[in-house]
Design a protein around this motif. Structure first.
Motif, PDB file in Angstrom:
ATOM      1  N   ILE A  55       0.848  -1.186   0.000  1.00  0.00           N
ATOM      2  CA  ILE A  55       0.000   0.000   0.000  1.00  0.00           C
ATOM      3  C   ILE A  55       0.885   1.237   0.000  1.00  0.00           C
ATOM      4  O   ILE A  55       2.077   1.154   0.314  1.00  0.00           O
ATOM      5  CB  ILE A  55      -0.935   0.049   1.234  1.00  0.00           C
ATOM      6  CG1 ILE A  55      -0.164  -0.349   2.495  1.00  0.00           C
ATOM      7  CG2 ILE A  55      -2.163  -0.808   1.024  1.00  0.00           C
ATOM      8  CD1 ILE A  55      -0.929  -0.104   3.755  1.00  0.00           C
ATOM      9  N   LYS A  56       0.287   2.342  -0.324  1.00  0.00           N
ATOM     10  CA  LYS A  56       1.014   3.616  -0.316  1.00  0.00           C
ATOM     11  C   LYS A  56       1.519   3.887   1.106  1.00  0.00           C
ATOM     12  O   LYS A  56       0.929   3.413   2.081  1.00  0.00           O
ATOM     13  CB  LYS A  56       0.083   4.748  -0.775  1.00  0.00           C
ATOM     14  CG  LYS A  56      -0.334   4.634  -2.236  1.00  0.00           C
ATOM     15  CD  LYS A  56       0.845   4.887  -3.131  1.00  0.00           C
ATOM     16  CE  LYS A  56       0.499   4.596  -4.586  1.00  0.00           C
ATOM     17  NZ  LYS A  56       1.732   4.454  -5.400  1.00  0.00           N
ATOM     18  N   PRO A  57       2.570   4.676   1.252  1.00  0.00           N
ATOM     19  CA  PRO A  57       3.170   4.869   2.583  1.00  0.00           C
ATOM     20  C   PRO A  57       2.144   5.341   3.613  1.00  0.00           C
ATOM     21  O   PRO A  57       1.405   6.281   3.371  1.00  0.00           O
ATOM     22  CB  PRO A  57       4.209   5.965   2.324  1.00  0.00           C
ATOM     23  CG  PRO A  57       4.535   5.849   0.884  1.00  0.00           C
ATOM     24  CD  PRO A  57       3.290   5.386   0.199  1.00  0.00           C
ATOM     25  N   ILE A  58       2.066   4.614   4.723  1.00  0.00           N
ATOM     26  CA  ILE A  58       1.154   5.002   5.802  1.00  0.00           C
ATOM     27  C   ILE A  58       1.826   4.794   7.149  1.00  0.00           C
ATOM     28  O   ILE A  58       1.426   5.360   8.145  1.00  0.00           O
ATOM     29  CB  ILE A  58      -0.158   4.200   5.739  1.00  0.00           C
ATOM     30  CG1 ILE A  58      -1.111   4.664   6.818  1.00  0.00           C
ATOM     31  CG2 ILE A  58       0.112   2.693   5.874  1.00  0.00           C
ATOM     32  CD1 ILE A  58      -2.531   4.326   6.609  1.00  0.00           C
ATOM     33  N   PHE A  59       2.904   4.000   7.170  1.00  0.00           N
ATOM     34  CA  PHE A  59       3.474   3.594   8.452  1.00  0.00           C
ATOM     35  C   PHE A  59       4.903   4.104   8.537  1.00  0.00           C
ATOM     36  O   PHE A  59       5.803   3.553   7.925  1.00  0.00           O
ATOM     37  CB  PHE A  59       3.429   2.068   8.549  1.00  0.00           C
ATOM     38  CG  PHE A  59       3.368   1.586   9.954  1.00  0.00           C
ATOM     39  CD1 PHE A  59       2.159   1.465  10.595  1.00  0.00           C
ATOM     40  CD2 PHE A  59       4.530   1.287  10.647  1.00  0.00           C
ATOM     41  CE1 PHE A  59       2.091   1.042  11.908  1.00  0.00           C
ATOM     42  CE2 PHE A  59       4.480   0.871  11.958  1.00  0.00           C
ATOM     43  CZ  PHE A  59       3.261   0.737  12.591  1.00  0.00           C
ATOM     44  N   PRO A  60       5.128   5.166   9.310  1.00  0.00           N
ATOM     45  CA  PRO A  60       6.391   5.884   9.225  1.00  0.00           C
ATOM     46  C   PRO A  60       7.521   5.339  10.082  1.00  0.00           C
ATOM     47  O   PRO A  60       8.605   5.915  10.097  1.00  0.00           O
ATOM     48  CB  PRO A  60       6.007   7.284   9.718  1.00  0.00           C
ATOM     49  CG  PRO A  60       4.903   7.029  10.682  1.00  0.00           C
ATOM     50  CD  PRO A  60       4.158   5.817  10.199  1.00  0.00           C
ATOM     51  N   CYS A  61       7.304   4.275  10.830  1.00  0.00           N
ATOM     52  CA  CYS A  61       8.341   3.843  11.769  1.00  0.00           C
ATOM     53  C   CYS A  61       8.221   2.339  11.973  1.00  0.00           C
ATOM     54  O   CYS A  61       7.563   1.661  11.219  1.00  0.00           O
ATOM     55  CB  CYS A  61       8.160   4.575  13.099  1.00  0.00           C
ATOM     56  SG  CYS A  61       6.535   4.311  13.824  1.00  0.00           S
ATOM     57  N   VAL A  62       8.889   1.856  13.001  1.00  0.00           N
ATOM     58  CA  VAL A  62       8.716   0.469  13.417  1.00  0.00           C
ATOM     59  C   VAL A  62       8.005   0.505  14.757  1.00  0.00           C
ATOM     60  O   VAL A  62       8.352   1.310  15.612  1.00  0.00           O
ATOM     61  CB  VAL A  62      10.083  -0.236  13.587  1.00  0.00           C
ATOM     62  CG1 VAL A  62       9.899  -1.684  14.010  1.00  0.00           C
ATOM     63  CG2 VAL A  62      10.902  -0.137  12.301  1.00  0.00           C
ATOM     64  N   VAL A  63       6.998  -0.336  14.944  1.00  0.00           N
ATOM     65  CA  VAL A  63       6.353  -0.427  16.249  1.00  0.00           C
ATOM     66  C   VAL A  63       6.473  -1.859  16.746  1.00  0.00           C
ATOM     67  O   VAL A  63       6.258  -2.811  15.996  1.00  0.00           O
ATOM     68  CB  VAL A  63       4.873   0.002  16.188  1.00  0.00           C
ATOM     69  CG1 VAL A  63       4.172  -0.299  17.514  1.00  0.00           C
ATOM     70  CG2 VAL A  63       4.766   1.488  15.872  1.00  0.00           C
ATOM     71  N   MET A  64       6.857  -1.983  18.017  1.00  0.00           N
ATOM     72  CA  MET A  64       6.940  -3.296  18.655  1.00  0.00           C
ATOM     73  C   MET A  64       6.106  -3.279  19.925  1.00  0.00           C
ATOM     74  O   MET A  64       6.116  -2.306  20.664  1.00  0.00           O
ATOM     75  CB  MET A  64       8.389  -3.601  19.066  1.00  0.00           C
ATOM     76  CG  MET A  64       9.396  -3.466  17.943  1.00  0.00           C
ATOM     77  SD  MET A  64      11.098  -3.680  18.523  1.00  0.00           S
ATOM     78  CE  MET A  64      11.030  -5.298  19.266  1.00  0.00           C
ATOM     79  N   SER A  65       5.395  -4.361  20.147  1.00  0.00           N
ATOM     80  CA  SER A  65       4.730  -4.532  21.427  1.00  0.00           C
ATOM     81  C   SER A  65       5.035  -5.927  21.930  1.00  0.00           C
ATOM     82  O   SER A  65       4.567  -6.909  21.364  1.00  0.00           O
ATOM     83  CB  SER A  65       3.216  -4.367  21.286  1.00  0.00           C
ATOM     84  OG  SER A  65       2.595  -4.870  22.455  1.00  0.00           O
ATOM     85  N   ASN A  66       5.873  -5.997  22.955  1.00  0.00           N
ATOM     86  CA  ASN A  66       6.205  -7.319  23.484  1.00  0.00           C
ATOM     87  C   ASN A  66       5.040  -7.923  24.247  1.00  0.00           C
ATOM     88  O   ASN A  66       4.951  -9.122  24.400  1.00  0.00           O
ATOM     89  CB  ASN A  66       7.433  -7.230  24.397  1.00  0.00           C
ATOM     90  CG  ASN A  66       8.685  -6.918  23.597  1.00  0.00           C
ATOM     91  OD1 ASN A  66       8.807  -7.348  22.451  1.00  0.00           O
ATOM     92  ND2 ASN A  66       9.594  -6.166  24.181  1.00  0.00           N
TER      93      ASN A  66
END
Lengths: 996, 417, 100, 187
Positions: B268-279
């Motif tokens: 998809i077109k850019p929508i997610f600007p970073c990395v997200v982690m949830s342990n």
């Protein structure tokens, strides 16, 4: 009626127009149309733009393998999804469809400038540039590369639909409802097997839906299909359509995704949009058929260039001619039949171009009869037309020489490069494929699964062959289940069988560096790119794929893998199997996240466990916190209070008079049997032999690695019976660990464990007035300090409810824990609450509990310890039975680094400026050292304390026990805080209040 | 070997890209090497590269049972970060981060290191305590990591739901801005090309069947599918297969191999600007430069070399993503795959010398080996060349399992009470 | 999801009912204090991590609750056999022969 | 998704064309653990032939008619009985404890039981039950897993089942089942 719709033809509802919108314009199709067939019926081929070069693209297939015609579909707010295949999207009144990856419009797309510059953008170009100047990467290059990425746009609001999931157990699962699948279903069902047949299309029938002219057992194909389906239903076969087998997992577990409502104009509220089925089949029959391969030639991607088999489907299933003037280009007999069928309904076939020298006489004769020009031994060297193909250049091949070309005008090109068996699911199981050198394709070989492949999936061609093979494989499946099976016989008339030869890219007279012969349409990978990858040292197909992105588009290589392999193998001069086939990975087609989530969304994402007293807490305004799967009341604010104020009030009230606390979430395990005490001695660090019935002791549990795992107060109810409590989060772990030791290491012990966590509701009463409040409710027990001192337990009656009463305290005050059967928990709580009003009773939550225990120096496992802390580190060596020969974890406490000096030890901290520390803050000895600083520990717990008159904290500090009284420093972002190391007991160190 | 640049790209475009040379040659093994690296992933190729570049060795081979970069290097979700709690880990990963920054230029190969920031979510009081402990420790170690409120987290990553009534509400987040992602294949290819340029032999499709030891107990060579190759030093960098290789030298390890899965969505077109982690909910997500959402899953419960993994784990992973990012519910999973990760009891790597003279090991990275690639490779090369630990890998010994000096990041984040 | 036979229930059931419990036949020593640091390390941490037939433990957690032993091929994830805790370790050569 | 109240008041929870769910009155539930060798003695003490095959059930006779015993594991049974019987049972079991040690623990309040009945009752169970429902013969029961939670499922007749699970998990499980009822009605 458009000029491309053939009146009366196909399986669409000719009397039932259905309107939808595409890029804002109203399109009217017929019931049964897909977006693609409806657009084709009005003469529209242009449906999308490619990923990299933004080239105009038309629909190329009629199925789920479509790489080009990807659209956004929507049914209103929250119900939009990108990248839907127009070939699979059924139309319904009100459907909104939009094209993608273009601006400002599909016809005129600025992004197509990339196409002009394609020579600068060969495969892997980005690995070679954008490195200088370095600072440009973040700011210029990367943003530009990224903004060009993607196809459709993401949904932007939460999805209002719900999704479902089920388990299904069946004797035989058949994937694919074409002739092979149908015949397999009959054999297996007649043998008495429970059969489930799934097909990704809107109806079963497979290739029969495109071949109405065939006669099966004397019946026209479509009427045979109808009666066969009825008869299968009567045999108990479950037929599921719009259901894609997405993945084949261990031991015949197959995941299915069923599309329930996407085709409906008005779904019911309780219908899920999609449903995930987790099927466990005793036997699987894969009858997924074969996919047609495109031919690879310069300009093979222009709108209007369609797979011949798909054109046949559009004609015979949807009643749509893909154009008025066609050129057929093929290396396989099958495309000839498309030409004949289209010619019969008025499409002019300007030529049939076959790459083969020799073609079957009957085909040549039929072409001649229809007046179609036939060019055998020819190749294609180019096409033209910007938004739609308008001519094709064909050249004769003599030996290895490509002769003079000639342009033929057309408005569509029907191509066929032969067929590839669909083996995706088969490969998911890591089963072996075998290279078929003649067909230049892979066929199924060995598998460990109980699985058969039937029909075109194993390279058989023709409807009769598929039926006969299907029947046999269905019978094999049934026999494998011990059911006597026979395969029905089938006779098929007008079966259009054929053969072909596999090609790499077609020969050309052009300079190969100037041609653009597409292999992966969506990702714009050309034969040239594949050869470049090989030239640069990519020797395995996996490297070639990753370097060029061939096969990584949303069709996952269905259109491109075999062509890509043959071209790469040719470039390497190696046989294809030595270059390898990239692994097919699940899912078979892209699968909605929502379907994978199923019910696990919102509140049902995970269980929320609540205590029997939770409704009271909720009614009384508790603020909750999650602890493991439980939700626990954290504090009970009065109107306008924030947490700190409420907690301070709760602390004061409890220490002044009495507070009550719902401790029901504590884990409880009943340990019963003649060897109960021996078991406890082995599990816990403490000695248990001398603990008398009616008494309690703090118990400490280690892992075998010597680190603290859990703790809790344990009551001996009788000689042979212990009531063990654990931490809230540790309950299940402790139970599992105990069972493990008991069953595996000490099976000789006569002792049994029963979890009673949820049998009992537990109410803790704490404070100097606790006894006064409780006494009137208790029957059969003297509660006085002498008769029932601290750390006692008894069975009695409280407020008429059977109870286990413990005199214990986690606050340092006179305390009782009353356990009553869970159903009475709230009733008892309310009685105590009402009676407590005279003592200004307060309900308190976990936060106040934390403060009160910290003032008293009690640790919380998991907060003050973290899985790296030994009993000695935590300052609770006293809990270790020194004379015990062994207990879980004992040996590990003697390891060199566990007994070495300098370990972090749990101490108290008081700040010198009276400020409250932050939990997790790090501690240093020298605050003026440069970064990186030498950290000696961190703050584990920190609270405001009324009882102490200033904030208190716990910390683990290297060698902390020897540093009592010394100053340490806590550097915070804005300032450094000095603190004095103390013992951990801040309140009532003599324990007088416990003894009241 | 052609230098990669915009200019060389332009020049080659004029000749139809017909003159690009091989990035690395596919070599047949010689009879003897000074060092043999087993495993041609990013770690192994990187080790060979640094041995050649920084320690002056030239007679080096990297041997793989399959194609280079075909293991975990090409199968991971490419998260790079260094905000670890313990000094030992922070030091090693930050060393790696320093090398990541500049790796494209160093290798003359664009590995697309994207410093998009890695945000780690806190969902309950315990998470907040643990996250703050990390942040304070990182700050004093000179590792960037900052606390964000839920609103700040949402501003940094707009698709994030910060609904306070969620089953796992977001109470805040830790953000390491220097952290991010890189193109995994390019890391293996870039090291391979740069190593080959320095004379390293890359030998593919040549399984090492045994490590041989001489009478003195020291390494004497390796048996391979193409015969015996003499060497005095072997560095094993075989990820999930390390136990199998090391066993042949008589070294048994505290290691278990588990299947790990990952997946991507349709692009998809850019929508997610970073990395997200949830342990806490087990969700790891970023968006690739191709537009796919790249999502990491967990390990199955049992050890396995099958590179498969079950459907239930994928269901859980996707549900976790949609719990935190409900707008992605109608997105589609395009592809999922499995790798084999080697896990130690304390979830930290083993990196350095072994009890066998001349035998070195680099393993036990669990789910987090990619981010360490340059750091692990660089320090292992040091150890192999000098036969002594590098300051950054010194704590990651095998001995710690005997003495009890574990580096237990996972336990430090222990689930609560 | 694997299918696992519980030797106590004598039923073949989905993995969801079971929990994995690590390598089998690593008995806790009767007298751990007699173990050297190295021997204790081996007991605690060192595992065979076999690529192939692996002796391992499972617990029928949501069913009968029993821990039991199994031999599973870690390459194919197929079970060669299961047996009750305390029963002797089966002969691997024979198992492999039977599996052919 | 439906929010299930937490008081577990006995009575109908949901009624639909194909399947209905009813919360049952609480019964006394005792967890019994013993070695196999003790089974004959326990059978005599209880007046019920204690089943030894996992999943099998047995009922008492006469005054014991309301007592039902289910074998959950090789050393584990659950006894369902009326509260009036508890004293008798406990006394009988205490009497054999010395010779036949065992564990008897009252877990009546630990679990909530619902009845699921109707033509589509079996289909409803497939929402969260990984194993094949039909592999549990009518008249038997199994401890098993439902949407991740331990439960005991009793197969009472072709169209009728009982499910009991730990109290705190039940609102989640019932919420799922109620949603499933609606879905099945919409099919």
């Amino acid at each position: 009626m458009s000029q491309y719709r053939v009146q009366g033809k196909g399986r669409v509802s000719h009397g039932k127009p259905v309107s939808f919108s595409f890029d804002g314009k109203t399109v009217t199709g017929l019931g049964g149309d897909t977006v693609a067939s409806a657009l084709l019926a009005q003469g529209t081929h242009l449906m999308g733009r490619s990923f990299k070069y933004h080239r105009p693209r038309g629909v190329v297939t009629a199925g789920s393998e479509e790489p080009n015609a990807l659209i956004g579909t929507s049914r209103g707010p929250g119900r939009f999804e990108p990248n839907t295949r127009a070939t699979m999207a059924e139309i319904w009144p009100g459907l909104t469809a939009t094209s993608q990856n273009r601006w400002p419009s599909l016809e005129f797309d600025i992004g197509a400038v990339n196409d002009r510059m394609h020579k600068l953008f060969p495969a892997g170009f980005y690995y070679k540039t954008f490195m200088w100047p370095k600072s440009f990467w973040d700011k210029v290059y990367e943003p530009v590369i990224r903004s060009a990425a993607g196809l459709g746009v993401s949904p932007s609001v939460e999805d209002p639909d719900h999704y479902a999931s089920r388990y299904l157990h069946t004797d035989v699962l058949i994937v694919g409802g074409g002739p092979a699948g149908l015949a397999a279903a009959r054999s297996a069902a007649e043998a008495g097997a429970k059969v489930t047949l799934v097909d990704e299309n809107t109806e079963a029938g497979g290739s029969l839906l495109s071949e109405p002219g065939v006669e099966i057992n004397g019946q026209p194909a479509w009427s045979w299909l109808e009666s066969e389906l009825a008869s299968l239903t009567a045999l108990g076969v479950t037929v599921m359509t719009r259901t894609t087998a997405i993945g084949y997992y261990h031991q015949n577990m197959v995941g299915l995704c069923q599309r329930v409502t996407d085709h409906l104009a008005a779904p019911q509220d309780d219908q899920p949009r999609e449903r995930l089925w987790r099927v466990r089949a005793e036997h699987v029959v894969l009858a997924q058929g074969a996919l047609e391969k495109p031919l690879v030639f310069d300009g093979n991607d222009r709108p209007g260039i369609v797979l011949a088999g798909s054109a046949l489907t559009y004609l015979n299933r949807y009643g749509v001619r893909v154009g008025n003037a066609a050129v057929v280009v093929t290396s396989h007999d099958s495309a000839w039949f498309t030409a004949f069928d289209l010619a019969a309904v008025g499409t002019t076939i300007n030529a049939i171009v076959d790459t083969r020298e020799a073609v079957r006489e009957d085909l040549l004769a039929q072409a001649a009869a229809l007046g179609i020009e036939v060019l055998t031994g020819h190749t294609v060297t180019g096409t033209s037309g910007r938004l739609r193909v308008n001519s094709i250049r064909v050249n004769p091949i003599t030996g290895s020489t490509v002769g003079q070309g000639r342009d033929i005008a057309c408005d569509c090109v029907l191509m066929s490069g032969g067929w590839t068996p669909t083996l995706h699911l088969f490969s998911h199981t890591k089963s072996k494929l075998a290279w078929d050198a003649e067909g230049k394709t892979f066929l199924p070989a060995e598998t460990l699964e109980d699985c058969q492949i039937a029909g075109a999936g194993r390279g058989l061609w023709g409807i009769e062959a598929a039926l006969v093979d299907g029947a046999e494989m269905g019978a094999k499946a049934a026999s494998a289940l011990g059911k006597a099976a026979a395969s029905a016989t089938y006779s098929v008339a007008s079966d259009r069988t054929g053969t072909g030869e596999a090609q790499k890219e077609l020969p050309t007279d052009k300079d190969l560096t100037s041609t653009r012969a597409f292999v992966d349409f969506q990702n714009d990978v050309t034969a040239k790119d594949l050869r470049l990858a090989v030239r640069e040292g990519m020797r395995s197909i996996e490297h070639v794929k990753r370097y060029t992105t061939n096969g990584m588009a949303t069709d996952q290589g269905k259109m491109s893998n075999i062509n890509g392999l043959n071209i790469a193998a040719d470039a390497l001069g190696k046989p294809a199997p030595e270059v390898g086939l990239t692994t097919f990975r699940p899912p078979y087609t892209p699968t909605t996240f929502g379907a994978l989530c199923g019910y696990h969304k919102g509140a049902h994402f995970d269980v929320t466990r609540k205590t029997p007293i939770d409704p009271w807490a909720e009614e009384n305004g508790a603020v909750f916190e999650p602890v493991a799967q439980w939700r626990r009341a954290r504090y009970f604010p009065n109107t306008g209070e924030d947490m700190d104020t409420a907690v301070m009030r709760e602390c004061i009230a409890t220490r002044a008079s009495v507070g009550m606390f719902d401790a029901s979430t504590l884990g409880k395990i009943e340990v019963v049997g003649p060897d109960a005490v021996e078991f406890m001695n082995r599990m816990y660090t403490n000695p248990w032999t001398k603990l008398a019935p009616g008494k309690c002791r703090y118990g400490l549990l280690l892992g075998e690695d010597g680190f603290i795992r859990d703790d809790g107060v344990i009551g001996r109810l009788s000689d042979d019976r212990f009531h063990v409590t654990t931490t809230t989060g540790g309950a299940a772990r402790v139970m599992d660990m105990m069972e493990d030791y008991l069953q595996t290491e000490w099976p000789d012990l006569n002792v049994w464990l029963t979890s009673t966590t949820e049998q009992w509701a537990t109410i803790a009463l704490n404070g100097p007035n606790a006894r006064k409040l409780l006494e009137p409710f208790v029957e059969g027990l003297d509660l006085s300090a002498e008769a029932f001192p601290h750390m006692s337990n008894a069975i009695c009656t409280v407020a008429g409810f059977p109870a286990r009463l413990f005199r214990v305290s986690f606050t340092g005050e006179l305390g009782f824990e009353i356990n009553v059967p869970a159903r009475h928990g709230q009733a008892l709580w309310e009685k105590l609450w009402d009676a407590g009003q005279q003592y200004d009773i307060c309900a308190y939550g976990t936060e106040t509990m934390h403060v009160l225990r910290a003032e008293k120096g009690y640790i919380i496992v998991g907060q003050d310890t973290d899985g790296t802390v030994t009993p000695h580190d935590a300052g609770i060596s006293w809990a270790i039975g020194k004379k015990k020969p062994d207990f879980v974890g004992k040996r590990s406490l003697e390891r060199p680094d566990i007994v070495a000096p300098g370990r972090k030890q749990l101490v108290g901290l008081l700040t010198q400026d009276g400020s409250k520390l932050e939990e997790g803050a790090q501690i240093v000895l020298d605050p003026n050292q440069p970064i990186p600083m030498k950290m000696v520990g961190h703050v584990t717990s920190s609270y405001e304390s009324d009882a102490v008159g200033k904030p208190i904290a716990f910390a683990v500090i290297e060698g902390g026990f020897d540093k009592i009284g010394e100053t340490v420093h806590i550097p915070m972002p804005d300032r450094t805080i000095a603190a004095t190391i103390t013992g951990t007991v801040f309140y009532d160190p003599a324990g007088d209040r416990l003894k009241m | 070997m052609t230098h990669f640049s915009a200019l060389s790209l332009l020049k080659n475009s004029l000749s139809g890209h017909k003159n690009w040379p091989e990035q690395w040659p596919d070599k047949e093994p010689k009879a003897e090497y000074d060092v043999i690296v087993v495993g041609a992933g990013g770690h192994g190729l990187g080790c060979a590269y640094y041995l050649a570049k920084e320690h002056g060795l030239r007679n080096i081979a990297v041997i793989d049972k399959g194609w280079l970069g075909g293991g975990n290097t090409g199968r991971n979700t490419t998260i790079i970060r260094s905000n670890y709690l313990y000094d030992e880990s922070a030091k090693l990963y930050d060393h790696a981060l320093d090398l990541w920054d500049g790796l494209s230029q160093e290798l003359n190969y664009n590995v697309m290191y994207s410093q998009r920031g890695v945000m780690m979510l806190a969902h309950n009081v315990h998470d907040v305590q643990s996250t703050k402990r990390h942040i304070h420790s990182n700050r004093l170690n000179g590792v960037d990591n900052t606390w964000l409120t839920p609103e700040e987290a949402k501003e940094f990553c707009p698709p994030l739901s910060i609904d306070p009534n969620a089953r796992y509400p977001v109470l805040g987040a830790a953000l390491q801005r220097r952290a991010g992602t890189a193109r995994h294949d390019a890391v293996a290819w870039g090291y391979a090309r740069a190593a080959a340029k320095l004379g390293v032999d890359i030998i593919q499709n040549c399984p090492v069947t045994a490590i041989r030891r001489g009478a003195d107990g020291a390494v004497s060579g390796v048996e391979t599918a193409r015969g015996f190759i003499k060497t005095k030093k072997v560095a094993v960098s075989a990820a999930g297969h390390t136990s199998v290789v090391m066993e042949t030298a008589g070294v048994r390890l505290p290691l278990e191999s588990y299947p790990l899965q990952a997946l991507v969505s349709e692009p998809i077109k850019p929508i997610f600007p970073c990395v997200v982690m949830s342990n806490t909910v087990h969700a790891y997500i970023s968006q690739s430069d191709k537009g796919e959402l790249v999502i990491g899953s967990g390990t199955d419960q049992y050890t396995s070399y099958s590179q498969r993994g079950g459907l239930p784990l994928i269901e859980h992973t996707v549900a976790a993503i949609c719990e935190i990012f409900p707008i992605f519910n109608r997105m589609r999973m395009l592809r999922k795959w499995g790798g084999i990760v080697d896990v130690t009891p304390d979830r930290s790597a083993i990196l350095g010398k072994t009890p066998v003279s001349g035998l070195y090991v680099n393993c036990g990275w669990g789910t987090g080996g990619f981010k360490a690639t340059p750091g692990a490779a660089h320090t292992l090369a040091w150890t192999v060349a000098k036969d002594e630990p590098h300051a950054a890998n010194a704590p990651f010994t095998l001995e710690r399992f005997t003495t009890g000096r574990l580096i237990d990041e996972a336990a430090a984040a222990a689930v609560a009470h | 999801m694997l299918l696992i036979t519980c030797p106590y229930c004598q039923e073949t059931l989905p993995e969801a009912e079971f929990t994995y419990a690590g390598e089998a036949h690593i008995a806790r020593p009767a007298d751990p204090s007699s173990y050297s640091d190295e021997a204790w390390r081996d007991f605690l941490f060192v595992r065979s991590n076999v690529k192939g037939a692996h002796f391992e433990r499972w617990r029928h957690f949501h069913g009968c609750g029993r821990f039991f032993n199994a031999v599973r091929d870690t390459v194919t994830d197929r079970f060669l056999t299961v047996y009750k805790a305390g029963e002797p370790k089966p002969d691997l050569a024979k198992l492999l022969e039977d599996a052919e | 998704m439906t929010v299930i109240p937490f008081d577990f008041r006995p009575g109908t929870l949901v009624e639909s064309a194909g399947v209905s769910i009813r919360i049952l009155m609480p019964k006394t539930r005792l967890s019994l653990r013993a070695r196999t060798a003790a089974v004959p003695a326990i059978s005599r003490a209880l007046g019920v032939a204690v089943p030894e095959k996992i999943g099998q059930r047995a009922s008492g006779e006469g005054a014991n008619a309301e007592t039902e015993i289910l074998c959950l594991g090789p050393d584990e049974w659950v006894l369902l009985t009326d509260v009036e019987q508890v004293g008798t049972i406990t006394a009988a079991m205490d009497a054999i404890y010395k010779e036949h040690p065992h564990s008897l623990v009252d877990v009546s309040d630990r679990e909530i039981t619902v009845e699921i009945f109707g033509d589509k009752a079996t289909d409803l169970l497939t929402l969260g039950w990984p194993r094949n429902p039909l592999s549990v013969p009518i008249g038997e029961a199994r401890r098993t897993v439902f949407d991740g939670a331990s439960v005991v499922i009793w197969h009472d007749s072709e169209t009728s089942w009982r499910l009991n699970g730990w109290r705190s998990f039940m609102p989640h499980l019932l919420g799922l089942l109620v949603t499933g009822c609606r879905e099945l009605s919409a099919e």
